[in-house]
Design a protein around this motif. Sequence first.
Motif, PDB file in Angstrom:
ATOM      1  N   GLY A  18     -54.330 -19.195  85.325  1.00  0.00           N
ATOM      2  CA  GLY A  18     -54.045 -19.041  86.747  1.00  0.00           C
ATOM      3  C   GLY A  18     -53.375 -17.732  87.106  1.00  0.00           C
ATOM      4  N   SER A  19     -52.393 -17.318  86.318  1.00  0.00           N
ATOM      5  CA  SER A  19     -51.696 -16.067  86.614  1.00  0.00           C
ATOM      6  C   SER A  19     -52.638 -14.873  86.512  1.00  0.00           C
ATOM      7  CB  SER A  19     -50.515 -15.883  85.661  1.00  0.00           C
ATOM      8  OG  SER A  19     -49.879 -14.646  85.910  1.00  0.00           O
ATOM      9  N   ARG A  20     -53.489 -14.867  85.519  1.00  0.00           N
ATOM     10  CA  ARG A  20     -54.446 -13.770  85.352  1.00  0.00           C
ATOM     11  C   ARG A  20     -55.382 -13.691  86.559  1.00  0.00           C
ATOM     12  NH1 ARG A  20     -58.174 -14.375  80.450  1.00  0.00           N
ATOM     13  NH2 ARG A  20     -56.244 -13.924  79.362  1.00  0.00           N
ATOM     14  N   TYR A  21     -55.930 -14.838  86.975  1.00  0.00           N
ATOM     15  CA  TYR A  21     -56.870 -14.841  88.089  1.00  0.00           C
ATOM     16  C   TYR A  21     -56.179 -14.487  89.402  1.00  0.00           C
ATOM     17  CZ  TYR A  21     -59.702 -17.261  84.620  1.00  0.00           C
ATOM     18  OH  TYR A  21     -60.379 -17.612  83.478  1.00  0.00           O
ATOM     19  N   LEU A  22     -54.963 -14.971  89.576  1.00  0.00           N
ATOM     20  CA  LEU A  22     -54.184 -14.634  90.777  1.00  0.00           C
ATOM     21  C   LEU A  22     -54.014 -13.122  90.875  1.00  0.00           C
ATOM     22  CD1 LEU A  22     -50.843 -16.260  91.899  1.00  0.00           C
ATOM     23  CD2 LEU A  22     -51.018 -13.823  91.641  1.00  0.00           C
ATOM     24  N   GLN A  23     -53.606 -12.492  89.789  1.00  0.00           N
ATOM     25  CA  GLN A  23     -53.367 -11.050  89.811  1.00  0.00           C
ATOM     26  C   GLN A  23     -54.660 -10.261  90.008  1.00  0.00           C
ATOM     27  OE1 GLN A  23     -50.235  -9.651  86.911  1.00  0.00           O
ATOM     28  NE2 GLN A  23     -50.447 -11.785  86.224  1.00  0.00           N
TER      29      GLN A  23
ATOM     30  N   PRO B 185     -46.749 -12.154  89.246  1.00  0.00           N
ATOM     31  CA  PRO B 185     -47.592 -12.918  88.323  1.00  0.00           C
ATOM     32  C   PRO B 185     -47.680 -14.414  88.661  1.00  0.00           C
ATOM     33  CG  PRO B 185     -46.273 -11.354  87.096  1.00  0.00           C
ATOM     34  CD  PRO B 185     -45.768 -11.328  88.523  1.00  0.00           C
ATOM     35  N   GLU B 186     -46.710 -14.939  89.420  1.00  0.00           N
ATOM     36  CA  GLU B 186     -46.685 -16.366  89.726  1.00  0.00           C
ATOM     37  C   GLU B 186     -47.135 -16.732  91.133  1.00  0.00           C
ATOM     38  OE1 GLU B 186     -43.719 -14.755  88.730  1.00  0.00           O
ATOM     39  OE2 GLU B 186     -44.181 -15.091  86.617  1.00  0.00           O
TER      40      GLU B 186
ATOM     41  N   PHE C   5     -63.965 -13.743  88.465  1.00  0.00           N
ATOM     42  CA  PHE C   5     -62.966 -13.309  87.487  1.00  0.00           C
ATOM     43  C   PHE C   5     -62.865 -14.282  86.320  1.00  0.00           C
ATOM     44  CE2 PHE C   5     -61.213 -11.385  91.489  1.00  0.00           C
ATOM     45  CZ  PHE C   5     -61.585 -10.089  91.182  1.00  0.00           C
ATOM     46  N   ALA C   6     -63.226 -15.525  86.558  1.00  0.00           N
ATOM     47  CA  ALA C   6     -63.132 -16.581  85.540  1.00  0.00           C
ATOM     48  C   ALA C   6     -64.487 -16.832  84.894  1.00  0.00           C
ATOM     49  CB  ALA C   6     -62.609 -17.857  86.190  1.00  0.00           C
ATOM     50  N   PHE C   7     -65.306 -15.802  84.762  1.00  0.00           N
ATOM     51  CA  PHE C   7     -66.693 -15.995  84.310  1.00  0.00           C
ATOM     52  C   PHE C   7     -66.790 -16.724  82.976  1.00  0.00           C
ATOM     53  CE2 PHE C   7     -65.329 -11.885  82.750  1.00  0.00           C
ATOM     54  CZ  PHE C   7     -65.808 -11.840  81.453  1.00  0.00           C
ATOM     55  N   ARG C   8     -65.781 -16.630  82.117  1.00  0.00           N
ATOM     56  CA  ARG C   8     -65.847 -17.313  80.819  1.00  0.00           C
ATOM     57  C   ARG C   8     -65.724 -18.827  80.956  1.00  0.00           C
ATOM     58  NH1 ARG C   8     -63.027 -12.592  79.632  1.00  0.00           N
ATOM     59  NH2 ARG C   8     -64.054 -11.315  78.063  1.00  0.00           N
ATOM     60  N   GLU C   9     -65.072 -19.283  82.017  1.00  0.00           N
ATOM     61  CA  GLU C   9     -64.900 -20.727  82.199  1.00  0.00           C
ATOM     62  C   GLU C   9     -65.454 -21.229  83.540  1.00  0.00           C
ATOM     63  OE1 GLU C   9     -60.809 -22.181  82.707  1.00  0.00           O
ATOM     64  OE2 GLU C   9     -60.150 -20.105  82.938  1.00  0.00           O
TER      65      GLU C   9
END
Length: 106
Positions: free
Chosen positions: A14-19, A35-36, A92-96
């Motif tokens: 979640g933090s990665r996708y948010l950023q 980050p949060e 951004f979450a293409f892997r999942e």
Amino acid sequence: MSTHSTARVPTANGSRYLQQLCKHWSHNLEVEFTPEKGRVVFPRNARGADWPGDATLLLDAQADALECRLEASAAGQLEALKGAVASHIDRFAFREAPLAFDWRDA
């Protein structure tokens, strides 16, 4: 008149996708983020639209999910933004992807 919808999107990233999302949209929109937590403002007249008011996306990254809250000035604006948010995060979450966006209107 304001309408809103929330979605709890299960992910450990979640933090990665948010950023990533906030950095992406910071080029054209008013954006604040850590980050949060994130906040994105969509102007009422974005892309030629003419909504009654601006819309806001609030993001909250947790260990097991990304919480998304959309606040809009009209039902059509809310529906359009649900799709835009989900498709951008899925990119951004293409892997999942596709992630589960279970929007709950209020």
